[in-house]
Every structure is written in structure tokens, then in C-alpha cells.
Design a protein around this motif. Structure first.
Motif, mmCIF file in Angstrom:
data_model
loop_
_atom_site.group_PDB
_atom_site.id
_atom_site.type_symbol
_atom_site.label_atom_id
_atom_site.label_comp_id
_atom_site.label_asym_id
_atom_site.label_seq_id
_atom_site.Cartn_x
_atom_site.Cartn_y
_atom_site.Cartn_z
ATOM 1 N N UNK A 270 14.444 2.686 16.159
ATOM 2 C CA UNK A 270 15.120 3.616 16.317
ATOM 3 C C UNK A 270 15.306 4.878 15.203
ATOM 4 N N UNK A 271 15.727 4.063 13.900
ATOM 5 C CA UNK A 271 16.327 4.716 12.492
ATOM 6 C C UNK A 271 15.089 4.738 11.945
ATOM 7 N N UNK A 272 14.243 4.118 12.172
ATOM 8 C CA UNK A 272 11.999 4.410 11.451
ATOM 9 C C UNK A 272 11.552 5.548 12.409
ATOM 10 N N UNK A 273 12.151 5.830 13.685
ATOM 11 C CA UNK A 273 11.191 6.742 14.075
ATOM 12 C C UNK A 273 12.556 8.106 13.789
ATOM 13 N N UNK A 274 13.327 8.335 14.205
ATOM 14 C CA UNK A 274 14.404 9.020 13.529
ATOM 15 C C UNK A 274 14.151 9.553 12.666
ATOM 16 N N UNK A 275 13.725 9.306 11.494
ATOM 17 C CA UNK A 275 13.911 9.649 10.272
ATOM 18 C C UNK A 275 12.268 10.140 10.505
ATOM 19 N N UNK A 276 11.133 9.919 10.500
ATOM 20 C CA UNK A 276 9.742 9.813 11.265
ATOM 21 C C UNK A 276 9.866 11.579 12.327
ATOM 22 N N UNK A 277 10.721 11.028 12.491
ATOM 23 C CA UNK A 277 10.661 12.926 13.516
ATOM 24 C C UNK A 277 11.746 13.730 12.448
ATOM 25 N N UNK A 278 13.102 13.501 11.857
ATOM 26 C CA UNK A 278 12.789 14.608 10.866
ATOM 27 C C UNK A 278 11.793 15.359 9.401
ATOM 28 N N UNK A 279 11.430 14.268 9.007
ATOM 29 C CA UNK A 279 10.092 14.268 8.521
ATOM 30 C C UNK A 279 9.336 15.518 9.422
ATOM 31 N N UNK A 280 9.203 15.199 10.772
ATOM 32 C CA UNK A 280 8.034 16.095 11.198
ATOM 33 C C UNK A 280 8.785 16.970 11.107
ATOM 34 N N UNK A 281 9.701 17.111 11.721
ATOM 35 C CA UNK A 281 9.976 18.451 11.761
ATOM 36 C C UNK A 281 10.117 19.657 10.745
ATOM 37 N N UNK A 282 10.669 19.038 9.710
ATOM 38 C CA UNK A 282 10.689 19.472 8.589
ATOM 39 C C UNK A 282 9.313 20.119 7.882
ATOM 40 N N UNK A 283 8.226 19.452 8.172
ATOM 41 C CA UNK A 283 6.529 19.123 7.811
ATOM 42 C C UNK A 283 6.512 20.652 8.172
ATOM 43 N N UNK A 284 6.561 20.385 9.566
ATOM 44 C CA UNK A 284 5.880 21.384 10.501
ATOM 45 C C UNK A 284 6.572 22.589 10.164
ATOM 46 N N UNK A 285 7.867 22.712 9.678
ATOM 47 C CA UNK A 285 8.607 24.025 9.883
ATOM 48 C C UNK A 285 8.001 24.549 7.884
ATOM 49 N N UNK A 286 7.260 23.392 6.817
ATOM 50 C CA UNK A 286 7.339 24.432 5.926
ATOM 51 C C UNK A 286 5.608 25.111 6.356
ATOM 52 N N UNK A 287 5.299 23.886 7.011
ATOM 53 C CA UNK A 287 4.019 24.322 7.047
ATOM 54 C C UNK A 287 3.395 25.775 8.220
ATOM 55 N N UNK A 288 3.882 25.480 8.691
ATOM 56 C CA UNK A 288 4.444 26.706 9.905
ATOM 57 C C UNK A 288 4.805 28.127 9.347
ATOM 58 N N UNK A 289 5.733 28.101 9.208
ATOM 59 C CA UNK A 289 6.660 28.927 7.931
ATOM 60 C C UNK A 289 6.747 29.265 6.491
ATOM 61 N N UNK A 290 5.487 29.392 5.288
ATOM 62 C CA UNK A 290 5.867 28.489 3.328
ATOM 63 C C UNK A 290 6.849 30.043 3.386
ATOM 64 N N UNK A 291 6.662 31.335 3.954
ATOM 65 C CA UNK A 291 7.160 32.421 3.592
ATOM 66 C C UNK A 291 8.878 31.830 3.632
ATOM 67 N N UNK A 292 9.282 32.069 5.050
ATOM 68 C CA UNK A 292 10.227 31.974 5.573
ATOM 69 C C UNK A 292 11.270 30.878 5.496
ATOM 70 N N UNK A 293 10.987 29.840 4.855
ATOM 71 C CA UNK A 293 11.451 28.279 4.185
ATOM 72 C C UNK A 293 11.827 29.115 3.002
#
Length: 61
Positions: A3-26
Motif C-alpha cells: 500500500x505504501x508503494x501504491x501511495x507513493x506511485x499515486x503521489x508521483x502520478x498526480x504531481x506529474x499530471x499537474x506539471x504536464x497539464x498546467x506547466x505555466x500555472x505550476x
């Protein structure tokens, strides 16, 4: 442990998506972080950590 590994993966996924979709806003958001006092950031971090702990506690019980 799985579960901890899944949680880290989810965290990185969400962070990565935000930077990929909204780079200037980030970038703008990170610049605004400099204007916030360290104590306010620390308090916010502790609040979110506590909320996360409560969610995990209730999900596991």
C-alpha cells in the motif's frame, strides 16, 4: 508495504499530471510560495499530514 508503494506511485502520478497539464500555472504557483511565511507552510503541511493520517487510519480499520 504494498500500500505504501501504491501511495507513493499515486503521489508521483498526480504531481506529474499537474506539471504536464498546467506547466505555466505550476510555475506561477511555486513563485507565489516564496511570499508565504515558513510558519504558514509548516502549519499547512502538518494539517495535511494529520488529515492524511486520519484517512489512512480509518481506511485501514
Amino acid at each position: 508495504m504494498k500500500e505504501l508503494i501504491i501511495a507513493f506511485g499515486l503521489f508521483f502520478f498526480i504531481e506529474g499530471i499537474l506539471y504536464a497539464l498546467f506547466p505555466s500555472k505550476m510555475k506561477n504557483m511555486l513563485k507565489k510560495l516564496e511570499l508565504i511565511k515558513d510558519s504558514q507552510i509548516r502549519t499547512g503541511g502538518l494539517i495535511f499530514a494529520l488529515i492524511g493520517f486520519i484517512i489512512i487510519y480509518y481506511a485501514k480499520s
